[in-house]
Design a protein around this motif. Structure first.
Motif, PDB file in Angstrom:
ATOM      1  N   ILE A 119     -11.803  46.624  37.309  1.00 42.00           N
ATOM      2  CA  ILE A 119     -13.044  45.906  36.935  1.00 42.00           C
ATOM      3  C   ILE A 119     -13.211  45.687  35.575  1.00 42.00           C
ATOM      4  O   ILE A 119     -13.543  46.303  34.966  1.00 42.00           O
ATOM      5  N   ASN A 120     -12.731  44.302  35.187  1.00 40.69           N
ATOM      6  CA  ASN A 120     -12.515  43.836  33.774  1.00 40.69           C
ATOM      7  C   ASN A 120     -13.763  43.323  33.346  1.00 40.69           C
ATOM      8  O   ASN A 120     -13.567  42.710  32.164  1.00 40.69           O
ATOM      9  N   GLY A 121     -15.020  43.313  33.855  1.00 35.61           N
ATOM     10  CA  GLY A 121     -16.017  42.450  33.491  1.00 35.61           C
ATOM     11  C   GLY A 121     -17.164  42.379  34.562  1.00 35.61           C
ATOM     12  O   GLY A 121     -17.382  43.463  35.420  1.00 35.61           O
ATOM     13  N   TYR A 122     -17.774  41.484  34.658  1.00 35.15           N
ATOM     14  CA  TYR A 122     -18.913  41.187  35.767  1.00 35.15           C
ATOM     15  C   TYR A 122     -18.285  41.515  37.415  1.00 35.15           C
ATOM     16  O   TYR A 122     -17.508  40.770  37.588  1.00 35.15           O
ATOM     17  N   ALA A 123     -19.097  42.276  37.961  1.00 38.63           N
ATOM     18  CA  ALA A 123     -18.790  42.378  39.365  1.00 38.63           C
ATOM     19  C   ALA A 123     -19.918  42.487  40.271  1.00 38.63           C
ATOM     20  O   ALA A 123     -20.447  43.502  40.524  1.00 38.63           O
ATOM     21  N   PHE A 124     -20.444  41.443  40.533  1.00 38.21           N
ATOM     22  CA  PHE A 124     -21.574  41.238  41.270  1.00 38.21           C
ATOM     23  C   PHE A 124     -21.558  40.700  42.615  1.00 38.21           C
ATOM     24  O   PHE A 124     -20.638  39.686  43.075  1.00 38.21           O
ATOM     25  N   GLY A 125     -22.347  40.999  43.727  1.00 40.55           N
ATOM     26  CA  GLY A 125     -22.283  40.387  44.923  1.00 40.55           C
ATOM     27  C   GLY A 125     -20.884  40.453  45.625  1.00 40.55           C
ATOM     28  O   GLY A 125     -20.548  41.674  45.657  1.00 40.55           O
ATOM     29  N   GLY A 126     -20.419  39.318  46.074  1.00 38.29           N
ATOM     30  CA  GLY A 126     -18.997  39.220  46.471  1.00 38.29           C
ATOM     31  C   GLY A 126     -17.965  40.075  45.924  1.00 38.29           C
ATOM     32  O   GLY A 126     -16.806  40.477  46.230  1.00 38.29           O
ATOM     33  N   ALA A 159     -18.275  46.609  31.532  1.00 38.46           N
ATOM     34  CA  ALA A 159     -18.565  46.026  32.734  1.00 38.46           C
ATOM     35  C   ALA A 159     -19.839  46.349  33.355  1.00 38.46           C
ATOM     36  O   ALA A 159     -20.424  47.491  33.257  1.00 38.46           O
ATOM     37  N   LEU A 160     -20.476  45.306  34.010  1.00 37.69           N
ATOM     38  CA  LEU A 160     -21.604  45.370  34.931  1.00 37.69           C
ATOM     39  C   LEU A 160     -21.335  45.073  36.476  1.00 37.69           C
ATOM     40  O   LEU A 160     -20.651  44.181  36.633  1.00 37.69           O
ATOM     41  N   VAL A 161     -21.715  45.916  37.168  1.00 36.77           N
ATOM     42  CA  VAL A 161     -21.987  45.756  38.534  1.00 36.77           C
ATOM     43  C   VAL A 161     -23.401  45.630  39.530  1.00 36.77           C
ATOM     44  O   VAL A 161     -24.106  46.139  38.727  1.00 36.77           O
ATOM     45  N   ALA A 187     -21.204  50.230  33.573  1.00 39.68           N
ATOM     46  CA  ALA A 187     -19.832  51.161  34.180  1.00 39.68           C
ATOM     47  C   ALA A 187     -20.160  52.572  34.069  1.00 39.68           C
ATOM     48  O   ALA A 187     -19.843  53.202  35.261  1.00 39.68           O
ATOM     49  N   GLU A 188     -20.634  53.303  32.957  1.00 40.62           N
ATOM     50  CA  GLU A 188     -21.019  54.636  33.015  1.00 40.62           C
ATOM     51  C   GLU A 188     -21.965  54.882  34.111  1.00 40.62           C
ATOM     52  O   GLU A 188     -21.883  55.821  34.751  1.00 40.62           O
ATOM     53  N   THR A 189     -22.903  54.258  34.412  1.00 36.45           N
ATOM     54  CA  THR A 189     -23.812  54.468  35.615  1.00 36.45           C
ATOM     55  C   THR A 189     -23.306  54.423  36.665  1.00 36.45           C
ATOM     56  O   THR A 189     -23.379  55.351  37.739  1.00 36.45           O
ATOM     57  N   ALA A 190     -22.336  53.321  36.992  1.00 36.85           N
ATOM     58  CA  ALA A 190     -21.468  53.140  38.206  1.00 36.85           C
ATOM     59  C   ALA A 190     -20.752  54.418  38.491  1.00 36.85           C
ATOM     60  O   ALA A 190     -20.524  55.174  39.520  1.00 36.85           O
TER      61      ALA A 190
END
Length: 255
Positions: free
Chosen positions: A103-110, A127-129, A169-172
């Protein structure tokens, strides 16, 4: 085989599948989903022992499904789109070797749903998810309502899906959504995939299948309901308004 929006490369026993639409933050349109399916079939034919899934460029893993395509879908078209997305996620989950999401950046929804279909997840710092479909007047349509609770627990999954919150990413990592947070996700995922590829292939395949069989309860029923719910919201006021607002870069006005 070659595709315009997906790249498949091999490094000995490890294959890397890259969603390659950086100009669209690697969003998942129909062409891309179909290309992923074909790339997975090719990787399986090559008998790779581990698979890395990632996104092209530096901004996004996969920023989500293609909202410009989804915005005008009717219920039947949305059902078909959800079926296609589910087919891709199921194929990754059933792939006969471990799959590692870089996961090298945004990972939203799909995009997050794609990562969750993998066996392991490595996230890059920054990264943000999230599952922000609620902001578009819909629900996760590619398996998120079922896989997210399995990873983070029921309470936290409901919070993320109900509010559409994006987390770093840290929270994830704190909530078990990703296994590692690193400086270079692609490099670490490739290293981890190489380690997995050195394990006994048949035992690893059996372990994956056993874990998959035990995961969740009535997963198939939940996934089927999710597809119907996703399709049923297509054409609703909130779906049309949510996606129009996204495309027009404004706040939505829901009913």
């Amino acid at each position: 085989m070659t595709w315009e929006t997906v790249d498949l490369t091999h490094d000995e026993a490890v294959a890397t599948l890259t969603v390659d639409r950086p100009e669209a933050l690697n969003s998942l349109n129909v062409e891309t989903l179909e290309a992923i399916e074909e790339a997975l079939e090719e990787a399986e034919r090559e008998s790779v022992r581990a698979l890395v899934v990632t996104g092209a460029g530096e901004k996004a893993f996969v920023a989500g499904a293609d909202i410009s395509y989804m915005a005008e879908l009717g219920s039947q078209e949305a059902q078909e789109y959800a079926e296609l997305g589910h087919g891709v996620m199921d194929a990754i989950e059933a792939f006969p070797a471990p799959a590692v999401a870089a996961i090298n950046g945004y990972a939203f929804g799909g995009g997050l749903e794609l990562a969750m279909a993998c066996d392991l997840r490595v996230a890059e710092e920054g990264a943000l998810v999230g599952q922000p479909e609620i902001d578009l007047g819909v629900v996760p349509g590619f398996g998120g309502t079922q896989r997210l609770p399995e990873l983070v627990g029921d309470e936290y999954a409901r919070r993320l899906i109900y509010t559409g919150e994006r987390i770093d990413a840290e929270t994830a990592h704190e909530h078990g959504l990703v296994g590692e947070v690193v400086e270079d996700a692609k490099s670490r995922a490739s290293e981890l995939a190489g380690e997995l590829a050195s394990q006994p292939a048949f035992a690893l395949r059996a372990a994956k299948e056993a874990i998959n069989r035990s995961a969740g309860g009535d997963r198939e029923g939940g996934l089927a309901f999710e597809r119907r719910a996703f399709a049923g919201l297509a054409g609703s006021h909130d779906q049309r308004e949510g996606m129009a607002a996204f495309l027009e870069d404004r706040e939505p006005e829901f009913e």
